[in-house]
Motif scaffolding. Structure first.
Motif, PDB file in Angstrom:
ATOM      1  N   ILE A 151      19.885  38.047  42.015  1.00 31.38           N
ATOM      2  CA  ILE A 151      19.093  38.355  43.210  1.00 31.38           C
ATOM      3  C   ILE A 151      19.800  37.872  44.473  1.00 31.38           C
ATOM      4  N   LEU A 152      20.298  36.642  44.441  1.00 28.98           N
ATOM      5  CA  LEU A 152      20.962  36.100  45.622  1.00 28.98           C
ATOM      6  C   LEU A 152      22.271  36.835  45.922  1.00 28.98           C
ATOM      7  N   THR A 153      22.972  37.246  44.879  1.00 26.71           N
ATOM      8  CA  THR A 153      24.194  38.037  45.096  1.00 26.71           C
ATOM      9  C   THR A 153      23.857  39.353  45.760  1.00 26.71           C
ATOM     10  N   PHE A 154      22.801  40.004  45.268  1.00 22.13           N
ATOM     11  CA  PHE A 154      22.369  41.282  45.860  1.00 22.13           C
ATOM     12  C   PHE A 154      21.993  41.101  47.328  1.00 22.13           C
ATOM     13  N   ILE A 155      21.215  40.051  47.630  1.00 21.36           N
ATOM     14  CA  ILE A 155      20.817  39.793  49.021  1.00 21.36           C
ATOM     15  C   ILE A 155      22.040  39.660  49.911  1.00 21.36           C
ATOM     16  N   ALA A 336      42.704  38.157  47.906  1.00 22.44           N
ATOM     17  CA  ALA A 336      43.013  39.562  47.618  1.00 22.44           C
ATOM     18  C   ALA A 336      43.904  40.155  48.703  1.00 22.44           C
ATOM     19  N   ASN A 337      43.653  39.771  49.950  1.00 21.26           N
ATOM     20  CA  ASN A 337      44.491  40.281  51.044  1.00 21.26           C
ATOM     21  C   ASN A 337      45.881  39.675  51.029  1.00 21.26           C
ATOM     22  N   ASP A 338      46.061  38.571  50.305  1.00 22.64           N
ATOM     23  CA  ASP A 338      47.386  37.997  50.076  1.00 22.64           C
ATOM     24  C   ASP A 338      48.035  38.580  48.822  1.00 22.64           C
ATOM     25  N   GLY A 339      47.344  39.510  48.154  1.00 17.94           N
ATOM     26  CA  GLY A 339      47.867  40.109  46.938  1.00 17.94           C
ATOM     27  C   GLY A 339      47.752  39.210  45.725  1.00 17.94           C
ATOM     28  N   LEU A 340      46.809  38.246  45.763  1.00 13.81           N
ATOM     29  CA  LEU A 340      46.696  37.272  44.672  1.00 13.81           C
ATOM     30  C   LEU A 340      45.350  37.331  43.968  1.00 13.81           C
ATOM     31  N   PHE A 341      44.610  38.407  44.151  1.00 11.91           N
ATOM     32  CA  PHE A 341      43.323  38.584  43.470  1.00 11.91           C
ATOM     33  C   PHE A 341      43.103  40.083  43.319  1.00 11.91           C
ATOM     34  N   PHE A 342      42.020  40.474  42.667  1.00  9.28           N
ATOM     35  CA  PHE A 342      41.737  41.890  42.486  1.00  9.28           C
ATOM     36  C   PHE A 342      41.737  42.603  43.847  1.00  9.28           C
ATOM     37  N   ARG A 343      42.452  43.700  43.941  1.00  9.05           N
ATOM     38  CA  ARG A 343      42.647  44.379  45.222  1.00  9.05           C
ATOM     39  C   ARG A 343      41.319  44.751  45.885  1.00  9.05           C
ATOM     40  N   ARG A 344      40.360  45.183  45.095  1.00  9.33           N
ATOM     41  CA  ARG A 344      39.075  45.624  45.661  1.00  9.33           C
ATOM     42  C   ARG A 344      38.310  44.473  46.306  1.00  9.33           C
ATOM     43  N   ALA A 345      38.594  43.244  45.895  1.00  6.94           N
ATOM     44  CA  ALA A 345      37.903  42.088  46.472  1.00  6.94           C
ATOM     45  C   ALA A 345      38.282  41.885  47.940  1.00  6.94           C
ATOM     46  N   GLY A 346      39.363  42.519  48.368  1.00  7.57           N
ATOM     47  CA  GLY A 346      39.811  42.390  49.749  1.00  7.57           C
ATOM     48  C   GLY A 346      39.230  43.440  50.684  1.00  7.57           C
ATOM     49  N   ARG A 347      38.237  44.174  50.220  1.00  8.23           N
ATOM     50  CA  ARG A 347      37.604  45.194  51.051  1.00  8.23           C
ATOM     51  C   ARG A 347      36.181  44.786  51.402  1.00  8.23           C
ATOM     52  N   LEU A 348      35.736  45.224  52.584  1.00  7.24           N
ATOM     53  CA  LEU A 348      34.362  44.976  53.021  1.00  7.24           C
ATOM     54  C   LEU A 348      33.533  46.234  52.821  1.00  7.24           C
ATOM     55  N   ASN A 349      32.258  46.045  52.490  1.00  4.66           N
ATOM     56  CA  ASN A 349      31.378  47.210  52.344  1.00  4.66           C
ATOM     57  C   ASN A 349      30.801  47.612  53.705  1.00  4.66           C
ATOM     58  N   GLN A 350      29.866  48.543  53.709  1.00  3.96           N
ATOM     59  CA  GLN A 350      29.296  49.036  54.965  1.00  3.96           C
ATOM     60  C   GLN A 350      28.607  47.934  55.758  1.00  3.96           C
ATOM     61  N   ALA A 352      29.773  44.974  56.076  1.00  4.47           N
ATOM     62  CA  ALA A 352      30.846  44.071  56.508  1.00  4.47           C
ATOM     63  C   ALA A 352      30.881  42.775  55.707  1.00  4.47           C
ATOM     64  N   VAL A 353      30.610  42.878  54.396  1.00  9.42           N
ATOM     65  CA  VAL A 353      30.738  41.722  53.498  1.00  9.42           C
ATOM     66  C   VAL A 353      31.542  42.152  52.267  1.00  9.42           C
ATOM     67  N   PRO A 354      32.247  41.225  51.613  1.00  9.39           N
ATOM     68  CA  PRO A 354      33.072  41.582  50.443  1.00  9.39           C
ATOM     69  C   PRO A 354      32.225  41.701  49.178  1.00  9.39           C
ATOM     70  N   SER A 355      31.586  42.835  48.996  1.00  4.32           N
ATOM     71  CA  SER A 355      30.617  42.996  47.901  1.00  4.32           C
ATOM     72  C   SER A 355      31.275  42.889  46.527  1.00  4.32           C
ATOM     73  N   PHE A 356      32.478  43.465  46.363  1.00  3.15           N
ATOM     74  CA  PHE A 356      33.137  43.379  45.056  1.00  3.15           C
ATOM     75  C   PHE A 356      33.439  41.919  44.717  1.00  3.15           C
TER      76      PHE A 356
END
Length: 473
Positions: A151-155, A336-350, A352-356
């Motif tokens: 629940i808290l992750t979803f929020i 992730a933006n340093d290339g040291l984690f899953f690539r998708r983790a370095g993206r923000l959702n609509q 503006a938070v890193p949902s992945f």
């Protein structure tokens, strides 16, 4: 709509301070004083353990203010370690953070929420097995913990405003509730109990034995006792992970670190004074399942006190987990933006938070929650946590030499004396654990060092050309 490429700075100084205080105040202050009392056996040493921990926390927070002013961007301690030392050092920290430090803490706090919920709703008891697969038993308390984490992750995937509303509101409520408990405890102080607790207040000895410690044994006992108080005071630096979402971060991160840690340090000391005011030492040490706050509340208000403190801890742990979940994902985003984690983790959702990154953290925390081994790991990781704090604070000295002309809106208070004192205290703590409580050291060290081969594997993979681009894990 295109996805945002950067965070939205929407958090005020109050919000940032509530992230610091809210991430620190979970279930520890209501529980760990029992074990500290068993190890020290006296009122003076009980308070001194908390005072030493508070001093270390405040010193570290004041030192981090300089680093947060220099690097006011998402990632916090990961960024500081990378800039001061090396990408390898930062990755080992990030690896430890993801595998145990943050995720196991989220699991532990989630289960603590469920355990105290069972006081109000017995159906969620940890003794009731919801799923039995032979090799794995999952209790209803663990299922409730999973629900809370989900629940808290979803929020928090809905945007920083959703997360900050939960964090600021619940933290203000739990600060007020803890303050009210302290005021009631001091008002209902029992003179006979108080005086008895302060007889031989500095006689350091284990409660289970009449034999006093030797000098070395005494130092080891203090270090072992501090494992609990350090865990209860940890996560104060979470606000630095969300620097990209704080308004005027060069000023407000340092201020929030000081204000949040000071508030919590004072509350923790006063809470322990309250325990000593209403409970004999032996009852503090022997509280059922270490629930000292429950025993103290019962002594003050009767059986109704049990329900009162259970509701209070539910609010406390729920808010604490929100802060942990909100902040932790920003570390994986930066990695992730340093290339040291899953690539998708370095993206923000609509929003503006890193949902992945949030959901990846959620998955690992849920695994720890189901496993039931998070408690042991948190004891074992205290050694590593303090080690990274020392490295980060030592980084202030290194950066002043490497980058003497860098902009420093805020300089570490008491430099170089206080940072050196912290490093010496932290080093003493770690060395004592190595010799006196090795089971609190080597497992955490192994987990951290396992990040070294992982780092070189990731770096090697990045260097391999794959259709004109580099790959990331």
């Amino acid at each position: 709509m295109s996805q945002p490429s950067s965070f939205k700075p929407t958090l005020s100084l109050l919000d940032a301070t509530m992230v610091v205080a809210g991430s620190m105040i979970g279930s520890g202050i209501f529980i760990v004083s029992a074990d500290i009392t068993r190890l020290t056996g006296s009122a003076g040493w009980l308070l001194l353990v908390w005072l030493i921990t508070g001093f270390m926390t405040l010193t570290a927070a004041l030192s981090y203010g300089e680093l947060s002013g220099m690097f006011p961007k998402a990632g916090g301690q990961y960024v500081y370690l990378k800039e001061a030392w090396s990408p390898l050092t930062a990755f080992v920290y990030g690896w430890s953070f993801f595998t145990v430090i943050q995720t196991a803490t989220i699991a532990a706090v989630g289960v603590a929420f469920a355990k105290f919920t069972a006081y109000l709703v017995p159906a969620f008891s940890e003794d009731i097995v919801a799923l039995d697969m032979g090799w794995l038993r999952i209790s209803r308390a663990q299922l409730l913990s999973l629900a809370v984490i989900l629940i808290l992750t979803f929020i928090n995937t809905r945007g920083i405003k959703s997360g900050k509303l939960v964090q600021t509101t619940l933290t203000l409520i739990k600060i007020a509730s803890l303050a009210a408990l302290i005021v009631c405890g001091l008002a209902l102080l029992k003179p006979g109990i108080w005086q008895a607790n302060w007889q031989n207040a500095w006689h350091l000895h284990p409660v289970s034995s009449s034999v006093s410690y030797t000098f070395i044994g005494a130092l080891g006992a203090i270090a072992a006792a501090m494992v609990g108080s350090i865990f209860s005071s940890d996560s104060w630096h979470n606000v630095a992970f969300i620097a990209g979402e704080i308004r005027n971060p060069r000023r407000n991160i340092g201020m929030s670190l000081f204000l949040g840690t000071m508030i919590v340090t004072v509350l923790y000391l006063l809470a322990n004074i309250t325990y000593l005011a209403v409970l004999p030492l032996l009852e503090i040490a022997g509280a059922e399942k270490d629930r000292v706050a429950v025993a103290a509340s019962r002594a003050m208000f009767g059986e109704a006190g049990t329900m009162l403190i259970a509701a209070m801890i539910m609010i406390s742990t729920f808010g604490c987990n929100n802060g942990l979940i909100l902040a932790g994902a920003r570390v994986y985003y930066t990695m992730a933006n340093d290339g040291l984690f899953f690539r998708r983790a370095g993206r923000l959702n609509q929003a503006a938070v890193p949902s992945f990154a949030l959901w990846t953290q959620c998955l690992v925390a849920c695994i720890w929650s189901i496993s039931g081994r998070y408690g042991d790991l948190l004891d074992m990781i205290s050694f590593v946590v303090v080690g990274f704090y020392m490295l980060t604070i030592a980084g202030i000295f290194r950066l002043r030499k490497k980058r003497p002309d860098a902009e420093r809106p805020y300089k570490a208070f008491g430099y170089p004396v206080l940072p050196i004192i912290y490093i010496c205290m932290g080093l003493t703590f770690c060395l004592l654990l190595i010799f006196y409580k090795p089971r609190f050291t080597w497992p955490g060290l192994i987990i951290a060092l396992a990040g070294i081969p992982v780092y070189y594997f990731v770096i090697t993979k990045k260097k391999k050309p794959t259709s004109h681009r580099t790959g990331t894990p």
